[in-house]
Design an enzyme around this catalytic site. Structure first.
Site, short mmCIF file in Angstrom:
data_model
loop_
_atom_site.label_atom_id
_atom_site.label_comp_id
_atom_site.label_asym_id
_atom_site.label_seq_id
_atom_site.Cartn_x
_atom_site.Cartn_y
_atom_site.Cartn_z
N CYS A 136 0.83 -1.20 0.00
CA CYS A 136 0.00 0.00 0.00
C CYS A 136 0.87 1.25 0.00
O CYS A 136 1.33 1.69 1.05
CB CYS A 136 -0.94 -0.01 1.20
SG CYS A 136 -2.09 1.38 1.21
N CYS A 139 -0.51 4.23 1.87
CA CYS A 139 -0.40 4.11 3.32
C CYS A 139 1.04 4.34 3.79
O CYS A 139 1.27 5.03 4.77
CB CYS A 139 -0.79 2.71 3.77
SG CYS A 139 -2.24 2.06 2.96
N ASP A 140 1.99 3.74 3.10
CA ASP A 140 3.35 3.68 3.64
C ASP A 140 4.36 4.55 2.89
O ASP A 140 5.47 4.76 3.39
CB ASP A 140 3.87 2.22 3.57
CG ASP A 140 3.00 1.28 4.41
OD1 ASP A 140 2.42 1.76 5.39
OD2 ASP A 140 2.92 0.09 4.08
P1 FAD Z 1 -10.28 -5.13 6.87
O1 FAD Z 1 -9.38 -4.18 7.55
O2 FAD Z 1 -9.81 -5.82 5.65
O3 FAD Z 1 -10.75 -6.19 7.97
C1 FAD Z 1 -11.61 -7.22 7.73
C2 FAD Z 1 -11.33 -8.28 8.75
O4 FAD Z 1 -12.48 -9.04 9.02
C3 FAD Z 1 -10.33 -9.35 8.29
O5 FAD Z 1 -9.01 -8.93 8.28
C4 FAD Z 1 -10.60 -10.45 9.29
O6 FAD Z 1 -9.92 -10.19 10.51
C5 FAD Z 1 -12.11 -10.31 9.49
N1 FAD Z 1 -12.80 -11.36 8.73
C6 FAD Z 1 -12.63 -11.68 7.42
N2 FAD Z 1 -13.38 -12.73 7.10
C7 FAD Z 1 -14.06 -13.08 8.23
C8 FAD Z 1 -14.99 -14.10 8.55
N3 FAD Z 1 -15.39 -14.98 7.62
N4 FAD Z 1 -15.47 -14.19 9.82
C9 FAD Z 1 -15.10 -13.29 10.76
N5 FAD Z 1 -14.19 -12.31 10.51
C10 FAD Z 1 -13.69 -12.21 9.28
N6 FAD Z 1 -5.61 2.68 5.04
C11 FAD Z 1 -5.52 3.95 5.48
O7 FAD Z 1 -6.49 4.69 5.43
N7 FAD Z 1 -4.35 4.42 6.02
C12 FAD Z 1 -3.24 3.65 6.14
O8 FAD Z 1 -2.19 4.12 6.61
C13 FAD Z 1 -3.33 2.29 5.70
N8 FAD Z 1 -2.27 1.47 5.81
C14 FAD Z 1 -2.36 0.17 5.36
C15 FAD Z 1 -1.24 -0.65 5.45
C16 FAD Z 1 -1.29 -1.95 5.00
C17 FAD Z 1 -0.07 -2.82 5.13
C18 FAD Z 1 -2.51 -2.44 4.42
C19 FAD Z 1 -2.58 -3.87 3.94
C20 FAD Z 1 -3.61 -1.62 4.30
C21 FAD Z 1 -3.55 -0.30 4.75
N9 FAD Z 1 -4.63 0.57 4.65
C22 FAD Z 1 -4.55 1.85 5.13
C23 FAD Z 1 -5.89 0.12 4.05
C24 FAD Z 1 -6.87 -0.21 5.19
O9 FAD Z 1 -6.24 -1.08 6.09
C25 FAD Z 1 -8.13 -0.85 4.65
O10 FAD Z 1 -8.72 -0.01 3.67
C26 FAD Z 1 -9.14 -1.06 5.76
O11 FAD Z 1 -8.56 -1.79 6.81
C27 FAD Z 1 -10.37 -1.80 5.25
O12 FAD Z 1 -11.19 -2.00 6.32
P2 FAD Z 1 -12.36 -3.07 6.33
O13 FAD Z 1 -13.11 -2.77 7.58
O14 FAD Z 1 -13.08 -3.08 5.06
O15 FAD Z 1 -11.70 -4.50 6.45
#
Ligand code: FAD
Ligand code: NDP
Length: 314
Positions: A136, A139-140
């Site tokens: 990302c 992000c980084d």
């Molecule tokens: P996610 O964060 O993807 O979380 C979903 C979680 O739900 C999964 O990880 C798991 O734990 C859980 N899950 C999945 N399937 C199931 C299931 N079947 N049953 C129960 N639980 C389940 N964004 C920023 O705005 N700023 C940043 O600095 C930033 N840095 C990042 C750095 C990295 C290395 C990465 C990979 C991403 C970064 N992002 C950043 C992007 C950001 O993390 C994502 O956009 C955000 O986390 C998405 O949120 P979400 O709630 O959709 O799901």
């Protein structure tokens, strides 16, 4: 019988939980037990400093931000279970949610299971992950270790172009490694990439290895047309080879797009099933940021609240 079950544990799930809890919907949230290989808390648990989430002017560590969101969900009345949802039955209401320990019935469902960035699994990657290797750039990319350094991006789609262009703000040069002799990105994005003097495109080039002591210092690549391998001195390596949305457990019961993201009706979090809502990265293949995920989590809770109060067409 539950009113509202939320599946997921990232910013989308917790924002939905905070709103639903405050609306007295008594939500039950399944946060996953290392679901999809990621700890409860989602993608931000895999990073260090988050500098672009409003409200934290000095930045905040990703895992700490997620601990705070989780606590806020609990404070607002959410019950959290550390279990992974293995399957759901959406064929009739109430919906059924299955884990390996229990089955619950629920009137409404919010899916916030996120997406996982694809990795390449080259030698050296695991050791140097988040020590110069990231998935990302937005992000980084601004981290001090990447300032005025040569960086590399792998991929040829719109994400690769966006990430490479973004990185030119900080890097001395950005090398884009494209495995074919064409880019997949939109023509206008391609033009932008080719016109940027800080960018050099390596065509027909695949990544073989990542090298470095404590952080990334070089990569080994191969020109597959000329059949030549070389070591390139780079201090940052960004994968932009696509994401996999965590939708396998739905087993085809909701409409997905051609790359398996949940389809939602634009401007809402409604899915193809009435009473089932989706938010965050699992339905967003463009923005993929914590704050956009949180915003759509809020929308999902408000949509679910309306649905439960009798607007059953939602
Ligand atoms: P996610 O964060 O993807 O979380 C979903 C979680 O739900 C999964 O990880 C798991 O734990 C859980 N899950 C999945 N399937 C199931 C299931 N079947 N049953 C129960 N639980 C389940 N964004 C920023 O705005 N700023 C940043 O600095 C930033 N840095 C990042 C750095 C990295 C290395 C990465 C990979 C991403 C970064 N992002 C950043 C992007 C950001 O993390 C994502 O956009 C955000 O986390 C998405 O949120 P979400 O709630 O959709 O799901
Ligand atoms: P894409 O799937 O579109 O592109 C992935 C790229 O990575 C392709 O060039 C692919 O190569 C390459 N790739 C895949 N696997 C490997 C591998 N193992 N080694 C080397 N290269 C690899 O993903 P994106 O994330 O770029 O885009 C996803 C969607 O989001 C698209 O619809 C895109 O249009 C959209 N998007 C739009 C943006 C915008 O409009 N501003 C910004 C970002 C994304 P190959 O071409 O050879 O398959």
């Amino acid at each position: 019988m539950e009113n509202l079950v939320i599946i997921g544990s990232g910013p989308a799930a917790h924002t939905a939980a905070i709103y639903a809890g405050r609306a007295k919907l008594n939500p039950l949230l399944y946060e996953g037990l290392v679901a999809g290989g990621i700890a409860a808390g989602g993608q931000l648990t895999t990073t260090t400093e988050v500098e672009n989430y409003p409200g934290f002017p000095e930045g905040i560590l990703g895992p700490e931000l997620m601990i705070r969101m989780r606590q806020q969900s609990i404070n607002c009345g959410t019950r959290i279970k550390t279990l992974t949802v293995e399957k759901v039955d959406l064929n009739q209401s109430p919906f059924k949610v299955f884990t390996n320990q229990e089955t619950v019935e629920t009137r409404s469902l919010i899916i916030a299971t996120g997406a996982t960035a694809k990795r390449m699994q080259v030698p050296g990657e695991d050791r140097l992950w988040q020590k110069g290797i990231s998935a990302c750039a937005v992000c980084d990319g601004a981290l001090p270790i990447f300032r005025n350094k040569v960086l590399a991006v792998v991929g040829g789609g719109d994400s690769a172009v966006e990430e490479a262009t973004f990185l030119t703000k900080y890097a001395s040069k950005v090398l884009v490694l494209v495995r074919r002799d064409v880019l997949r990105a939109e023509p206008i994005m391609q033009e932008r990439l080719k016109a940027n003097p800080k960018i050099e495109i390596f065509w027909n080039t695949i990544l073989l290895e990542a090298h470095g002591q404590n952080s990334l210092e070089a990569i080994k690549v191969k020109d597959t047309k000329a059949n030549i391998e070389q070591i390139l001195e780079v201090y940052g390596l960004f994968y932009a080879i696509g994401h996999l949305p965590n939708t396998a457990f739905l087993a085809g019961q909701l409409e997905l797009d051609e790359v398996d993201y949940i389809k939602t009706i634009p401007g809402t979090t409604r899915t193809s099933k009435s009473g089932v809502f989706a938010c965050g990265d699992v339905q967003d293949r463009i923005f993929r940021q914590a704050v956009t995920a949180a915003g759509s989590g809020c929308m999902a809770a408000l949509d679910a609240e309306k649905f439960l109060s009798g607007f059953s067409h939602l």
